[in-house]
Design an enzyme around this catalytic site. Sequence first.
Site, PDB file in Angstrom:
ATOM      1  N   GLU A 145       0.828  -1.209   0.000  1.00  0.00           N
ATOM      2  CA  GLU A 145       0.000   0.000   0.000  1.00  0.00           C
ATOM      3  C   GLU A 145       0.862   1.258   0.000  1.00  0.00           C
ATOM      4  O   GLU A 145       0.561   2.236  -0.670  1.00  0.00           O
ATOM      5  CB  GLU A 145      -0.951   0.011   1.201  1.00  0.00           C
ATOM      6  CG  GLU A 145      -2.121  -0.938   1.060  1.00  0.00           C
ATOM      7  CD  GLU A 145      -2.985  -0.633  -0.159  1.00  0.00           C
ATOM      8  OE1 GLU A 145      -3.086   0.532  -0.559  1.00  0.00           O
ATOM      9  OE2 GLU A 145      -3.544  -1.595  -0.730  1.00  0.00           O
TER      10      GLU A 145
ATOM     11  N   ASP B  56     -10.310   5.448  -2.041  1.00  0.00           N
ATOM     12  CA  ASP B  56      -9.285   6.201  -2.762  1.00  0.00           C
ATOM     13  C   ASP B  56      -9.906   6.784  -4.034  1.00  0.00           C
ATOM     14  O   ASP B  56     -11.128   6.714  -4.219  1.00  0.00           O
ATOM     15  CB  ASP B  56      -8.075   5.305  -3.089  1.00  0.00           C
ATOM     16  CG  ASP B  56      -8.398   4.253  -4.140  1.00  0.00           C
ATOM     17  OD1 ASP B  56      -9.588   4.089  -4.481  1.00  0.00           O
ATOM     18  OD2 ASP B  56      -7.460   3.609  -4.630  1.00  0.00           O
TER      19      ASP B  56
ATOM     20  N   CYS C  72     -13.851   0.916 -14.678  1.00  0.00           N
ATOM     21  CA  CYS C  72     -14.457   2.257 -14.658  1.00  0.00           C
ATOM     22  C   CYS C  72     -13.329   3.295 -14.581  1.00  0.00           C
ATOM     23  O   CYS C  72     -13.175   4.008 -13.608  1.00  0.00           O
ATOM     24  CB  CYS C  72     -15.396   2.371 -13.451  1.00  0.00           C
ATOM     25  SG  CYS C  72     -16.428   3.839 -13.518  1.00  0.00           S
TER      26      CYS C  72
ATOM     27  N   TYR D 141      -7.005   6.010   4.475  1.00  0.00           N
ATOM     28  CA  TYR D 141      -7.084   5.028   3.408  1.00  0.00           C
ATOM     29  C   TYR D 141      -6.198   3.811   3.702  1.00  0.00           C
ATOM     30  O   TYR D 141      -6.645   2.666   3.626  1.00  0.00           O
ATOM     31  CB  TYR D 141      -6.686   5.661   2.055  1.00  0.00           C
ATOM     32  CG  TYR D 141      -6.520   4.602   1.004  1.00  0.00           C
ATOM     33  CD1 TYR D 141      -7.637   4.067   0.374  1.00  0.00           C
ATOM     34  CD2 TYR D 141      -5.262   4.090   0.699  1.00  0.00           C
ATOM     35  CE1 TYR D 141      -7.503   3.042  -0.545  1.00  0.00           C
ATOM     36  CE2 TYR D 141      -5.117   3.071  -0.215  1.00  0.00           C
ATOM     37  CZ  TYR D 141      -6.237   2.553  -0.839  1.00  0.00           C
ATOM     38  OH  TYR D 141      -6.108   1.531  -1.731  1.00  0.00           O
TER      39      TYR D 141
HETATM   40  S1  SF4 Z   1     -21.428   1.818 -16.635  1.00  0.00           S
HETATM   41 FE1  SF4 Z   1     -19.499   2.770 -17.129  1.00  0.00          FE
HETATM   42  S2  SF4 Z   1     -19.425   4.590 -15.842  1.00  0.00           S
HETATM   43 FE2  SF4 Z   1     -21.007   3.258 -15.006  1.00  0.00          FE
HETATM   44  S3  SF4 Z   1     -19.973   2.088 -13.419  1.00  0.00           S
HETATM   45 FE3  SF4 Z   1     -19.912   0.881 -15.302  1.00  0.00          FE
HETATM   46  S4  SF4 Z   1     -17.947   1.411 -16.252  1.00  0.00           S
HETATM   47 FE4  SF4 Z   1     -18.379   2.972 -14.708  1.00  0.00          FE
END
Ligand code: SF4
Length: 335
Positions: A36, A135, A189, A117
Amino acid sequence: MSPLSFTAALLRWFAQYGRELPWRGIDDPYGIWVSEVILQQTRIDQGRDYWLRFMERFPTVEALAAASEDEVLRLWQGLGYYSRARNMHAAARQIVEAGGFPRTIQGLRALKGVGDYTAAAVGSMAFNLPAAAVDGNVYRVLARHYGIDVPINTTHGKHTFESLATELLPPGQASAFNQAMMDFGATWCTPRSPRCIDCPVAGTCDALHTGRIHLLPVKERKLKVKERHFAYIYIRYKGKTALRRRPAGDIWQGLWEPLFVEDAPLPDLGCPLTLLASGVKHVLTHRVLLADFYLAEPQALPALPEGYIWVEEPALPDYALPRLVERMLDLLPQG
Ligand code: SF4
């Protein structure tokens, strides 16, 4: 999507796509903590090699505590942010002195260099403590999925995201959930090109359905504190002094002040200037003023820039003055 199904979807995703990392699957708090600290400012590819080398040379917290600071820093070379290594070394000594790794969030937080964190990450992964490690990745995933536009760099934002992440923690599985969130944010994401097309929570993602993926999370623009350098010259000529009213378009509009200079050489008033004080600090919202105060006592009436008027010194209290100028007047010798 209920908190439970979001969590369940993320855990399922993690079981399939979680990253394989050398410190995964270990329950040694020391190894987890080292990973970490290394990853705080370092990319995972680079961090992996450093972790392996570090663990080879210092396989236990006792070994790290017994090392010299020089040796620790040498091994850290190239990672930058050397205070991380110094703090980790000091914390290793704290741990050894205390007779072992702290097993509570509070105890972890008390180690040198360990913030909220890291304490939550180590506590959950090593001891399965029910603490959410929040984070940048986690902020992004939650802000997008739940459509939260509270700025993440404010106290209110921090509380909002931390309590949501805590609510989402599955009982007894904090470790897996925290890692799932980190990995999902880092690989799915992502900031620029999230994989919404095969995202396990796309069906309930607020940002996706409202077209706000690239608008979330929100960060409040912190205004940079600007420094300004002022000089004030109090002219004393036959019981009079010169003042001007501050113009529009700047701080203290309409208040009165002595001869004012900013970012320019001091004017020649035909006499030496006596320095009363220098670098006097005056803090305003988004501005820090640093002022030098001078006294000038010319023998002949000096020429003044436009806008100044001569005022009898005893009449000064009739003029509204900025606090900074009042501080200057307090330093004046008796006329
Ligand atoms: S749909 Fe796209 S923006 Fe929404 S959580 Fe999933 S990857 Fe992230």
